[in-house]
Design a protein around this motif. Structure first.
Motif, short mmCIF file in Angstrom:
data_model
loop_
_atom_site.label_atom_id
_atom_site.label_comp_id
_atom_site.label_asym_id
_atom_site.label_seq_id
_atom_site.Cartn_x
_atom_site.Cartn_y
_atom_site.Cartn_z
N MET A 1 4.20 -20.63 1.28
CA MET A 1 4.09 -19.41 0.55
C MET A 1 3.95 -18.53 1.77
N ASP A 2 4.91 -17.26 1.18
CA ASP A 2 4.95 -16.08 2.20
C ASP A 2 3.96 -15.19 1.67
N LEU A 3 3.32 -14.69 2.85
CA LEU A 3 1.83 -13.57 2.57
C LEU A 3 2.59 -12.31 2.59
N PHE A 4 2.16 -11.13 1.87
CA PHE A 4 2.53 -9.93 2.22
C PHE A 4 1.72 -9.45 3.45
N GLU A 5 2.16 -8.37 3.96
CA GLU A 5 1.58 -7.73 5.20
C GLU A 5 -0.06 -7.66 5.17
N TYR A 6 -0.41 -7.09 4.07
CA TYR A 6 -1.82 -6.84 3.98
C TYR A 6 -2.64 -8.00 4.02
N GLN A 7 -2.00 -9.04 3.42
CA GLN A 7 -2.78 -10.36 3.35
C GLN A 7 -2.53 -11.08 4.45
N GLY A 8 -1.47 -10.87 5.18
CA GLY A 8 -1.40 -11.51 6.56
C GLY A 8 -2.46 -11.00 7.55
N LYS A 9 -2.57 -9.66 7.23
CA LYS A 9 -3.56 -9.02 8.16
C LYS A 9 -5.19 -9.60 7.80
N GLN A 10 -5.41 -9.81 6.53
CA GLN A 10 -6.53 -10.44 6.13
C GLN A 10 -6.67 -11.86 6.81
N PHE A 11 -5.72 -12.56 6.70
CA PHE A 11 -5.85 -13.83 7.37
C PHE A 11 -5.86 -13.77 8.91
N PHE A 12 -5.32 -12.53 9.59
CA PHE A 12 -5.53 -12.63 11.12
C PHE A 12 -6.93 -12.20 11.18
N ALA A 13 -7.24 -11.39 10.39
CA ALA A 13 -8.71 -10.82 10.83
C ALA A 13 -9.76 -11.70 10.75
N SER A 14 -9.58 -12.60 9.75
CA SER A 14 -10.41 -13.94 9.59
C SER A 14 -10.40 -14.84 10.67
N PHE A 15 -9.52 -14.73 11.62
CA PHE A 15 -9.59 -15.46 12.75
C PHE A 15 -9.83 -14.58 14.01
N GLY A 16 -10.37 -13.38 13.65
CA GLY A 16 -10.97 -12.42 14.77
C GLY A 16 -9.80 -11.58 15.52
N ILE A 17 -8.67 -11.58 14.91
CA ILE A 17 -7.37 -10.97 15.60
C ILE A 17 -7.65 -9.47 15.13
N PRO A 18 -7.55 -8.61 16.14
CA PRO A 18 -7.88 -7.18 15.68
C PRO A 18 -6.38 -6.59 14.94
N VAL A 19 -7.01 -5.88 13.64
CA VAL A 19 -5.86 -5.16 12.99
C VAL A 19 -6.62 -3.88 12.64
N SER A 20 -5.73 -2.88 11.89
CA SER A 20 -6.42 -1.81 11.53
C SER A 20 -6.97 -1.75 10.29
#
Ligand code: GDP
Ligand code: MN
Length: 381
Positions: A1-20
């Motif tokens: 499944m491909d994620l939309f950008e905002y979902q990808g950012k939620q995914f990143f944020a849950s691993f501690g990656i800084p997003v806006s």
């Protein structure tokens, strides 16, 4: 499944990656409300699963309520490479000093994870790979060993990022690796990864493809799954239990076996055509399976010719031919068909097809001849 950008950012944020910080909304009014709430300047970004949104007018900076309203109304409903924008993501605008590229994906032939990092970000990595391949620093990570801090640091140095970005990049890349592995992704890409004027490193975009086979480990994916956009052709094929992948060309393809279906796509390309799909109907070729396959191909407006490529094995030629003939009685086919039938009892199969042959249903003895004829019927690319 491909994620939309905002979902990808939620995914990143849950691993501690800084997003806006930001929010995703579907209407102009909500967009304005979110922009007013988070404070200007904001960036309004089209949520479609296709690259190059910036160039297509799908990423805009707004300095006040009026601009937020104007950009949101222009972006919602916009057609970006055939994808209509139904949702926008609004985030706090960032100041950018430099734009980088970072990703992890699987290198199947190396049996390792491949990390790519470049100081030339913000543009498509394929372009960098063509024009300046030395600008991409690659790292192959053994999945059993993982990515150590030392390895990661050497990789960042090889990519020649601004030294001010080193610490932040090492931290984010290690988190990106963890997100990619523990989050069971096939691709985790940040483009651009930015360095801000005050020396912070930050993910400004997110492109994530999740491995569907790992769904059972990730109940948190259910919300994303519910919002998944699928190619309508793939949706139909999925309902009918067919192994189908939609492509952009004009020659519809039906083959038995994944390997044969792939080589059929290759041969169509080789003789100057373009496949409309990959479709593997598996070992058997019953009338029902064949009719289902033809239904899916029929639903594709772009298809101008159909190439049925069957190699009889355990399923014998006459069974395949009978399946095709019965399927043709059930489905009203829009495009001419070229059949190549070979393998076990091919002769018997072809003689069953013989009385049904016409301009709309042709038979060719070899894969190459059949591909040529199908491509000619489709009028080339
Ligand atoms: P893409 O075109 O679909 O890859 O969308 P991106 O999210 O990567 O945005 C495209 C470009 O817009 C980026 O490379 C940036 O140059 C620019 N951009 C995106 N967000 C911001 C922001 O917060 N501030 C500034 N100054 N530029 C941004
Ligand atoms: Mn991008």
């Amino acid at each position: 499944m491909d994620l939309f950008e905002y979902q990808g950012k939620q995914f990143f944020a849950s691993f501690g990656i800084p997003v806006s910080a930001g929010d995703a909304v579907d209407t102009v009014e909500d967009a304005v409300a979110v922009a007013d709430r988070i404070g200007y300047p904001v960036v309004i970004k089209a949520q479609v699963q296709v690259g190059g949104r910036g160039k297509a007018g799908g990423v805009k900076l707004a300095n006040n309520t009026e601009e937020a309203r104007e950009h949101a109304s222009n972006i919602l409903g916009l057609d970006i490479k055939g994808h209509i924008v139904k949702r926008v993501w609004i985030e706090v605008a960032s100041d950018i000093a430099e734009e980088y590229y970072a990703s992890f994906t699987l290198d199947r032939s190396a049996k390792k994870h491949l990390g790519m990092l470049s100081a030339e970000g913000g543009v498509e990595i394929e372009t960098v790979a063509e024009t300046n391949p030395d600008a991409i620093a690659k790292i192959w990570v053994d999945p059993a060993e993982g990515l150590s801090e030392e390895q990661c640091r050497a990789w960042v140095e090889a990519a020649k990022l601004n030294p001010k970005a080193t610490e932040g990049a090492v931290d984010i890349l290690r988190k990106l690796y963890t997100a990619y592995v523990d989050g069971d992704a096939d691709l985790a890409e940040i483009n651009p990864l930015i360095l801000t004027p005050d020396d912070r490193v930050h993910a400004l975009d997110a492109k994530v493809t999740l491995d569907d086979n790992a769904d059972f480990r990730h109940p948190e994916r259910d919300v994303w799954r519910g919002l998944e956009v699928r190619d309508p052709r793939e949706e139909l094929a999925h309902e009918k239990g067919l192994q189908y992948v939609g492509l952009d060309g004009t020659v519809g393809i039906i083959a038995n076996g994944a390997g044969l279906a792939m080589s059929t796509c290759d041969v169509v390309n080789q003789v100057g055509g373009s496949p409309a799909n990959f479709l593997d109907i598996g070992g058997g070729a019953s009338a029902e399976v064949m009719a289902n396959a033809l239904d899916v191909i029929n639903s594709d407006e772009k298809v101008k010719a159909i190439f049925i490529n069957i190699f009889g094995g355990i399923t014998r030629g006459e069974e395949v031919a009978n399946g095709i003939v019965q399927a043709l009685e059930r489905v009203d086919i829009k495009a001419p068909i070229v059949i190549r039938l070979d393998g076990t009892n091919a002769e018997e199969g072809r003689s069953i097809l013989e009385p049904h042959l016409s301009d709309r249903l042709r038979s060719q003895p070899t894969m190459l001849d059949a591909a040529r004829e199908a491509v000619a019927l489709a009028g080339g690319k």
